[in-house]
Design a protein around this motif. Structure first.
Motif, short mmCIF file in Angstrom:
data_model
loop_
_atom_site.label_atom_id
_atom_site.label_comp_id
_atom_site.label_asym_id
_atom_site.label_seq_id
_atom_site.Cartn_x
_atom_site.Cartn_y
_atom_site.Cartn_z
N THR A 232 0.50 8.61 -40.48
CA THR A 232 0.79 9.41 -38.91
C THR A 232 -0.45 8.80 -38.13
O THR A 232 -1.57 8.89 -38.52
CB THR A 232 0.93 10.76 -38.89
N ILE B 141 -1.65 8.51 -30.70
CA ILE B 141 -1.59 7.53 -29.74
C ILE B 141 -1.94 8.43 -28.67
O ILE B 141 -0.78 9.10 -28.04
CB ILE B 141 -0.46 6.56 -29.75
N ALA C 96 0.15 7.58 -24.33
CA ALA C 96 1.47 6.74 -24.68
C ALA C 96 2.66 6.71 -23.74
O ALA C 96 3.64 6.56 -24.27
CB ALA C 96 1.91 7.37 -25.93
N GLY D 71 -0.85 2.22 -24.10
CA GLY D 71 -0.64 3.23 -24.86
C GLY D 71 0.84 3.14 -25.64
O GLY D 71 1.02 3.30 -26.65
N ALA E 111 1.77 2.38 -29.48
CA ALA E 111 2.79 3.28 -30.08
C ALA E 111 3.81 2.50 -30.78
O ALA E 111 4.16 2.55 -31.80
CB ALA E 111 3.35 4.33 -29.04
N ASP E 112 4.38 1.42 -29.89
CA ASP E 112 5.27 0.66 -30.42
C ASP E 112 4.76 -0.37 -31.85
O ASP E 112 5.43 -0.52 -32.61
CB ASP E 112 5.74 -0.23 -29.27
N ALA F 68 4.68 2.19 -34.77
CA ALA F 68 6.35 2.41 -35.05
C ALA F 68 6.64 1.15 -35.90
O ALA F 68 7.43 1.35 -36.89
CB ALA F 68 6.84 3.10 -33.97
N LEU G 211 4.52 8.95 -35.58
CA LEU G 211 3.41 9.04 -34.55
C LEU G 211 3.50 10.69 -34.17
O LEU G 211 4.49 11.36 -33.94
CB LEU G 211 4.17 8.24 -33.30
N ILE H 285 2.32 11.17 -30.06
CA ILE H 285 2.11 10.78 -28.93
C ILE H 285 1.68 11.77 -27.73
O ILE H 285 2.39 12.84 -27.97
CB ILE H 285 3.19 9.62 -28.21
N ALA I 182 9.30 8.36 -26.59
CA ALA I 182 9.56 8.88 -27.89
C ALA I 182 10.87 8.45 -28.50
O ALA I 182 11.20 8.21 -29.62
CB ALA I 182 9.40 10.44 -28.05
N LEU J 274 11.33 4.84 -29.57
CA LEU J 274 10.68 4.55 -30.91
C LEU J 274 11.42 5.18 -31.90
O LEU J 274 11.51 4.56 -32.97
CB LEU J 274 9.43 5.20 -30.59
N VAL K 199 8.58 11.06 -34.11
CA VAL K 199 7.64 11.06 -33.14
C VAL K 199 7.52 12.53 -32.77
O VAL K 199 8.57 13.02 -32.28
CB VAL K 199 8.20 10.25 -32.07
#
Length: 75
Positions: free
Chosen positions: A10, A13, A16, A21, A25-26, A29, A35, A37, A49, A52, A60
């Motif tokens: 995990t 971030i 995000a 950010g 995150a992308d 992922a 994640l 976030i 979220a 993602l 997420v």
């Protein structure tokens, strides 16, 4: 199918909801990381979220708040 490097891990971030950010995150992922976030903007963070989860199939967790505020890390 080979596992992705982040599978079972995990990443946290901050910031995000926009800019770098979101890009970080992308990237995490895409690498298979689940994640957590966080950002100040709840609606934007929820949108990120959702995208993602749908795009990369990762878990997420969203935490909305200003980490610069005193005691912001407490729940």
């Amino acid at each position: 199918m080979p596992t992705k490097p982040g599978t079972g891990q995990t990443a946290l971030i901050t910031g995000a909801s926009a800019g770098i950010g979101v890009d970080l995150a992308d990237c995490f992922a895409q690498g298979g990381y689940d994640l957590i976030i966080t950002a100040r903007s709840g609606p934007a963070l929820d949108d990120v979220a959702k995208r993602l989860r749908e795009t990369h199939g990762v878990k997420v967790e969203v935490i909305t708040g200003d980490l610069g505020a005193i005691n912001a890390g407490r729940k």
